[in-house]
Design an enzyme around this catalytic site. Structure first.
Site, PDB file in Angstrom:
ATOM      1  N   GLU A  51       5.264   3.626 -22.330  1.00 14.72           N
ATOM      2  CA  GLU A  51       4.880   3.776 -20.915  1.00 14.72           C
ATOM      3  C   GLU A  51       4.692   2.399 -20.276  1.00 14.72           C
ATOM      4  OE1 GLU A  51       1.669   6.567 -20.353  1.00 14.72           O
ATOM      5  OE2 GLU A  51       2.424   7.929 -21.891  1.00 14.72           O
ATOM      6  N   GLU A  72      -3.359  10.633 -26.623  1.00 16.58           N
ATOM      7  CA  GLU A  72      -4.654  10.032 -26.280  1.00 16.58           C
ATOM      8  C   GLU A  72      -5.856  10.744 -26.900  1.00 16.58           C
ATOM      9  OE1 GLU A  72      -4.541   9.731 -21.985  1.00 16.58           O
ATOM     10  OE2 GLU A  72      -2.656   8.645 -22.029  1.00 16.58           O
TER      11      GLU A  72
END
Ligand code: G3I
Length: 392
Positions: A266, A161
């Site tokens: 995810e 991220e």
């Protein structure tokens, strides 16, 4: 072996028959068997599974999945809570669980701005350390953690991220102190620590145009510098409608063109109303609880259950279409009860984002996903029969 890419339309037609009672008897196959010629199927496992606290859930993981990701136990704050102090108890158990069950073992993650203790960035007076000190701490952490599981953990989310919603690099303490090249350095250290491991860039909301552009620029720059990067992880924390499966399809194609493996890392589908229009996994945000944001505390109504099944079927049709470049699809949790979405972005809600309910039973979405895999096989056989008939 990956034989073909089937058109999206066929699975959707077959799925229409899914609700009919006469067609709900599915063959007793599991997720990992259903997709064995396509990609590995993973689940993020939490401490309760790792420590085998719930035998039924452990059995479910072993039966359905051939890959695992650590939901929290390999994050910096878990393995390296204080300077010079590493705690590998849970992480060792996690890796042992994967080895004992011959699973593809994922390492999540080495460098992130969350779940990294503040001491990492500060000196004894509480001020930011200098670039070289932080690079030294980063190197020590990556060498100690990735080095410990060298040859055991198959692939690492090296940097997690790092791109902001505006497409710029996120202005995390890593970037503030080291500079933009903290990312390249992390991959270099990881490669040195475990030369065989696959190295990924992992992020959420990569369907959003600006963020996608930023991630592509970052990856191209790493590639141009000769930094080893093997794959990109699309997290896919989705809702019933967003992002559209068409957009997911385009996003996978875009990253595939960079010559990378693409992974869905995810996956979950939030069915609850959202107090914000933003579709992301930005864990620092939280909202006040209220019954209007938590409507399904007594169970998921059938229409929403069916919507969830259709959504999963659509997503898996897209994943199967890209089976040549997708190497793994991982769910972020095992059962609905495990999911982080019960606590985010409002604590204490009852969400239903996964394929297994709170008792570990496969939901209609589970059956829909199996049915999609099955329909692709029917299509593959038909196309093979047609092409061999054409020889006579
Ligand atoms: O460690 C404490 C524990 O000591 C305490 O007893 C417990 C009480 O609530 O809290 C524990 O910490 C929680 C931790 O999960 C472990 O359960 C944190 O409060 C909680 O914020 C943390 O949430 C995790 C979140 O990452 C934090 O960033 C979620 O479980 C985890 O699913 C989530 O996973 C992230 C991926 O790593 C990256 N992509 C987005 C994804 C979803 O946010």
């Amino acid at each position: 072996m990956k034989i073909f890419s089937a058109p999206l339309i066929l699975p959707l037609v077959l799925l229409t028959g899914y609700a009919a009672k006469s067609q709900t008897n599915l063959p007793p196959i599991t997720l990992k068997e259903a997709f064995q010629n396509d990609f590995v199927i993973g689940a993020a496992i939490n401490a309760s599974v790792i420590w085998e606290k719930n035998a039924a859930e452990v059995a479910l993981v072993k039966r359905q999945f051939n890959s695992i990701s650590p939901e929290n136990v390999l994050k910096w704050e878990s393995v390296h809570p204080e300077p010079g102090i590493y705690d590998f108890q849970a992480a060792d158990r996690y890796v042992q669980f994967g080895l004992a069950n011959k699973m593809f073992i994922v390492g999540h993650n080495l460098i992130w701005h969350h779940q990294t203790p503040d001491w990492v960035f500060r000196d004894n007076s509480g001020n930011f350390v200098d670039r070289n000190t932080l690079l030294g701490r980063m190197r020590d952490h990556i060498f100690t953690v990735a080095g410990r599981y060298r040859g055991k953990i198959n692939g690492w989310d090296v940097v997690n991220e790092a791109v902001d919603e505006n497409g710029e690099l996120r202005d995390s303490p890593w970037r503030k102190i080291i500079g933009d090249d903290y990312i390249a350095k992390a991959y270099e250290f990881a490669h040195e620590a475990d030369p065989q491991a696959q190295l990924y860039y992992n992020d959420f909301d990569l369907e959003s145009r600006r963020k996608q552009k930023g991630a592509i620029a970052l990856i191209k720059q790493l590639q141009a510098q000769g930094v080893k990067i093997t794959g990109v992880g699309l997290q896919e924390h989705d809702t019933l409608k967003q992002p559209s499966s068409r957009r997911v399809d385009q996003t996978i194609s875009t990253f595939e063109k960079l010559g990378l493996k693409v992974m869905i890392t995810e996956l979950d589908v939030n069915v609850l109303p959202s107090p914000t229009k933003r579709l992301d996994a930005e864990v620092s945000r939280n909202f006040q609880s209220s019954p209007k944001w938590d409507p399904y505390t007594n169970g998921l109504p059938d229409p929403v259950q069916r919507q969830l099944a259709r959504r999963y079927a659509d997503l898996f049709s897209v994943f199967l279409k890209h089976r040549e470049c997708i190497s793994r699809v991982t769910f972020w949790g095992v059962t609905d009860g495990d999911s982080w979405l019960n606590t985010y972005p409002i604590r204490g809600r009852t969400d239903y984002p996964l394929l297994f309910d709170r008792a570990g039973k496969g939901k209609p979405a589970f059956e829909a996903v199996l049915k999609i895999a099955q329909s692709q096989k029917v299509a593959a056989n038909t196309s093979r029969e047609e092409s061999s008939a054409a020889h006579y």
